[in-house]
Scaffold this active site. Structure first.
Site, PDB file in Angstrom:
ATOM      1  N   HIS A  49      19.590  18.862  54.303  1.00 57.84           N
ATOM      2  CA  HIS A  49      20.434  19.640  55.219  1.00 57.84           C
ATOM      3  C   HIS A  49      20.203  19.284  56.679  1.00 57.84           C
ATOM      4  O   HIS A  49      20.564  20.040  57.575  1.00 57.84           O
ATOM      5  CB  HIS A  49      20.234  21.155  55.038  1.00 57.84           C
ATOM      6  CG  HIS A  49      20.503  21.626  53.643  1.00 57.84           C
ATOM      7  ND1 HIS A  49      21.674  21.369  52.997  1.00 57.84           N
ATOM      8  CD2 HIS A  49      19.744  22.344  52.782  1.00 57.84           C
ATOM      9  CE1 HIS A  49      21.635  21.899  51.796  1.00 57.84           C
ATOM     10  NE2 HIS A  49      20.471  22.483  51.636  1.00 57.84           N
ATOM     11  N   GLU A  52      26.944  33.272  50.843  1.00 66.11           N
ATOM     12  CA  GLU A  52      28.084  32.425  51.214  1.00 66.11           C
ATOM     13  C   GLU A  52      28.527  31.665  49.977  1.00 66.11           C
ATOM     14  O   GLU A  52      27.699  31.269  49.165  1.00 66.11           O
ATOM     15  CB  GLU A  52      27.654  31.380  52.264  1.00 66.11           C
ATOM     16  CG  GLU A  52      28.043  31.720  53.663  1.00 66.11           C
ATOM     17  CD  GLU A  52      27.611  30.673  54.682  1.00 66.11           C
ATOM     18  OE1 GLU A  52      27.510  29.479  54.344  1.00 66.11           O
ATOM     19  OE2 GLU A  52      27.354  31.064  55.822  1.00 66.11           O
ATOM     20  N   LYS A  83      23.011  34.757  61.861  1.00 67.63           N
ATOM     21  CA  LYS A  83      24.207  34.247  61.176  1.00 67.63           C
ATOM     22  C   LYS A  83      25.178  35.359  60.767  1.00 67.63           C
ATOM     23  O   LYS A  83      26.390  35.192  60.842  1.00 67.63           O
ATOM     24  CB  LYS A  83      23.814  33.396  59.970  1.00 67.63           C
ATOM     25  CG  LYS A  83      23.177  32.057  60.357  1.00 67.63           C
ATOM     26  CD  LYS A  83      22.897  31.201  59.132  1.00 67.63           C
ATOM     27  CE  LYS A  83      21.893  30.115  59.410  1.00 67.63           C
ATOM     28  NZ  LYS A  83      22.426  28.822  59.808  1.00 67.63           N
ATOM     29  N   ARG A 130      23.369  25.645  72.686  1.00 68.82           N
ATOM     30  CA  ARG A 130      22.531  24.723  73.482  1.00 68.82           C
ATOM     31  C   ARG A 130      23.147  23.333  73.422  1.00 68.82           C
ATOM     32  O   ARG A 130      24.141  23.128  72.733  1.00 68.82           O
ATOM     33  CB  ARG A 130      21.141  24.671  72.857  1.00 68.82           C
ATOM     34  CG  ARG A 130      21.239  24.321  71.367  1.00 68.82           C
ATOM     35  CD  ARG A 130      19.952  23.917  70.753  1.00 68.82           C
ATOM     36  NE  ARG A 130      19.968  23.986  69.304  1.00 68.82           N
ATOM     37  CZ  ARG A 130      20.441  23.053  68.493  1.00 68.82           C
ATOM     38  NH1 ARG A 130      20.950  21.951  68.990  1.00 68.82           N
ATOM     39  NH2 ARG A 130      20.421  23.196  67.183  1.00 68.82           N
TER      40      ARG A 130
HETATM   41  P1  ADP Z   1      20.962  25.562  59.735  1.00 70.69           P
HETATM   42  O1  ADP Z   1      21.275  26.683  60.665  1.00 70.69           O
HETATM   43  O2  ADP Z   1      19.641  25.710  59.047  1.00 70.69           O
HETATM   44  O3  ADP Z   1      21.178  24.202  60.344  1.00 70.69           O
HETATM   45  P2  ADP Z   1      23.595  25.561  58.517  1.00 70.69           P
HETATM   46  O4  ADP Z   1      24.170  26.862  58.123  1.00 70.69           O
HETATM   47  O5  ADP Z   1      24.060  24.963  59.808  1.00 70.69           O
HETATM   48  O6  ADP Z   1      22.007  25.687  58.542  1.00 70.69           O
HETATM   49  O7  ADP Z   1      23.796  24.484  57.355  1.00 70.69           O
HETATM   50  C1  ADP Z   1      23.180  23.212  57.345  1.00 70.69           C
HETATM   51  C2  ADP Z   1      23.809  22.346  56.246  1.00 70.69           C
HETATM   52  O8  ADP Z   1      23.643  22.960  54.951  1.00 70.69           O
HETATM   53  C3  ADP Z   1      25.300  22.133  56.364  1.00 70.69           C
HETATM   54  O9  ADP Z   1      25.608  21.079  57.243  1.00 70.69           O
HETATM   55  C4  ADP Z   1      25.688  21.820  54.924  1.00 70.69           C
HETATM   56  O10 ADP Z   1      25.352  20.502  54.574  1.00 70.69           O
HETATM   57  C5  ADP Z   1      24.792  22.753  54.126  1.00 70.69           C
HETATM   58  N1  ADP Z   1      25.465  24.054  53.886  1.00 70.69           N
HETATM   59  C6  ADP Z   1      25.280  25.200  54.589  1.00 70.69           C
HETATM   60  N2  ADP Z   1      26.051  26.191  54.106  1.00 70.69           N
HETATM   61  C7  ADP Z   1      26.754  25.684  53.081  1.00 70.69           C
HETATM   62  C8  ADP Z   1      27.729  26.222  52.168  1.00 70.69           C
HETATM   63  N3  ADP Z   1      28.121  27.481  52.230  1.00 70.69           N
HETATM   64  N4  ADP Z   1      28.244  25.373  51.240  1.00 70.69           N
HETATM   65  C9  ADP Z   1      27.844  24.094  51.148  1.00 70.69           C
HETATM   66  N5  ADP Z   1      26.932  23.534  51.957  1.00 70.69           N
HETATM   67  C10 ADP Z   1      26.381  24.310  52.921  1.00 70.69           C
END
Ligand code: ADP
Length: 498
Positions: free
Chosen positions: A240, A205, A121, A297
């Site tokens: 999530h 973040e 990330k 993917r």
């Molecule tokens: P992963 O790679 O584990 O799927 P992501 O970074 O794609 O994780 O985030 C998955 C979910 O977590 C997002 O769709 C959102 O609901 C929540 N999320 C992630 N980062 C944030 C953030 N900075 N603020 C608020 N919600 C977040």
């Protein structure tokens, strides 16, 4: 490896519904399919559908679907030209892509280099920022010193999220509401990251409030041409993880759609991408949007895009892997109608989503115009305990959102699965929910409303509603965020996102 090469036979390094999905497109293209299977999957539907099938090991995935050298051996023995990794398992494994390249087998996906750039990330944030893609405010450095990190968090502004750079699948992230919680939260996130991903790199973040998860599908060929196939709204999540997805997103307008699509293409260009990929964004309530991550993917929820744009993404992946130029231009891609997907799991929705593996004694799929069921099971199929419990994806398509929702409710009513429990009851709760019906829901939908689900007793429901409202207000005052889910163990059978 040379840029153009005919593909006559494809090994699918996956199982279940996605293996079935890939085989369907291969058959339509006149390409032979090779299945691989573990002990648990010897009678699976995809194994029966494939032109050839090979046993690759015991049921646990690290003894079968994750065995790179074994899979390569089967690909060679079967004279397969290419491997489709599906999603999960080896699909985002750079080493796998690299090994196939060395063996002269086509990986239906991006290069190891692109996977590495987007798989981590922190690296992904740096890479896309260089191409003018806005990222969620935060850092592009790993946390090394807790005191320095607290100062950074204060500048970003609490609440913040600590995230494992190598994280995925909704794991390895934690909300921190204030300075006092920071150090212990950091220790926990680092420990979790190390045990789940073998890497304890964690970064900061901003925790966005009331965000929407909106992602763009892209296709990129080997010659630097990139198009996007519009968006999917994926804000209905539990822990999530996505539960329902729809396209188009009811939250964004055409102007924003065009803007986000162009930015998504830049994100794909930033890592020299080829194949089908997804750029995930978080969109705040003021409609600011930020890059979240790229999935290198095919996405679970790709069918809703296929329905609204009328393009078979698996066929596109294969054509790109053969070295064909993209045959479509951006202005030839249009979104028509509306599609919704429900992820059907072998889980008991009314019993805290307990796993419900076992034999499906009887299965009757809903059928009809605009109804698509992507599944890996039939009557008599076993749902093994070893893998992801998703057994099918039910998709409905219609002229507009209301019609697609109505069609989904009817389709779910006509979906008969006997022998195991599923999460189908959950979808009636969500699809009939006022907030869902307005289309203006965000990723907090679950925390805010799931306490009501499956409640027959009206009095208890009223009481719970009051408590949830009080908790909500209290948390708002304290730290300006929503943590209703924290109350979930109390009287709620642990159903709310714990
Ligand atoms: P992963 O790679 O584990 O799927 P992501 O970074 O794609 O994780 O985030 C998955 C979910 O977590 C997002 O769709 C959102 O609901 C929540 N999320 C992630 N980062 C944030 C953030 N900075 N603020 C608020 N919600 C977040």
């Amino acid at each position: 490896m040379e840029k153009t090469r005919k593909i006559k036979k494809v090994l699918i390094a996956n199982r279940g519904e996605i293996a079935v999905r890939v085989i369907k497109s291969l058959k339509e293209m006149g390409i032979l399919s090779v299945a691989v299977y573990s002990d648990a999957d010897k009678n699976a539907k995809y194994v029966q559908m494939a032109d050839e099938a090979y046993h690759i090991g015991a049921s646990p995935s690290n003894e079968s679907y994750l065995k790179i050298e074994k899979i390569i051996k089967v690909a060679k023995d079967s004279n397969s030209d290419a491997i489709h990794p599906g999603y999960g398992f080896l699909s985002e494994n750079a080493h796998f892509s690299e090994r196939l390249n060395k063996e002269g087998i086509i990986f239906i996906g991006p290069s190891a280099k692109s996977i590495n750039m987007m798989g981590d990330k922190i690296t992904a944030r740096k890479t896309v920022e260089a191409y003018g893609v806005p990222t969620v405010p935060g850092t592009t450095e790993a946390i090394k010193d807790v005191n320095v990190a607290i100062e950074v968090a204060k500048t970003v502004g609490f609440p913040i999220m600590l995230k494992a750079s190598a994280g995925g699948g909704g794991k390895g992230m934690r909300i921190v509401h204030n300075e006092n919680e920071f150090e212990s939260a950091l220790n926990m996130t680092q420990r979790e990251a190390l045990s789940s991903f073998g890497d304890d790199t964690v970064y900061i973040e901003k925790y966005l409030e009331e965000p929407h998860h909106i992602e763009f599908q892209i296709l990129a060929d080997k010659y630097g041409n990139v198009i996007h196939l519009y968006e999917r709204e994926c804000s209905i999540q539990r822990r999530h993880q996505k539960v329902i997805e729809e396209s188009p997103s009811p939250f964004i307008d055409d102007e924003m759609r065009v803007k986000m699509g162009e930015i998504a293409k830049n994100a794909a260009l930033s890592c020299n991408y080829e194949g089908a990929g997804t750029i995930e964004f978080l969109v705040d309530k003021h409609k600011n949007f930020y890059f979240l991550e790229m999935n290198t993917r095919l996405q679970v929820e790709h069918p809703i895009t296929e329905m609204v744009v009328g393009i078979d993404l698996v066929k596109e992946q294969i054509k790109i892997a053969m070295g064909e130029k993209l045959s479509l231009k951006q202005n030839e891609i249009t979104q028509t109608g509306h599609a919704i997907e429900c992820r059907i799991y072998a889980e008991d929705a009314e019993n805290n989503f307990a796993p419900s593996p076992g034999k499906i004694e009887y299965l009757e799929e809903p059928k009809g115009k605009g109804i698509r069921n992507d599944t890996g099971v039939d009557s008599g199929s076993d749902v093994p305990i070893f893998y992801d419990p998703m057994i099918s994806k039910l998709i409905t398509y219609d002229k507009d959102r209301d019609s697609a929702i109505k069609k989904m409710i009817t389709a779910l009513k006509n979906y008969k699965i006997v022998g195991i429990k599923t999460n189908i009851p959950l979808f009636f709760e969500i699809l009939n929910h006022d907030v869902f019906l307005t289309g203006n829901y965000d990723t907090h939908f679950w925390e805010l409303y799931s306490y009501k689900f499956f409640k027959e007793d009206k009095e208890e429901l009223e009481l719970l509603k009051e408590i949830a409202a009080a908790v909500f207000m209290n948390n708002r005052k304290k730290d300006n965020t929503l943590i209703v889910a924290k109350q979930s163990n109390w009287k709620l059978n642990g159903r709310m996102g714990n």
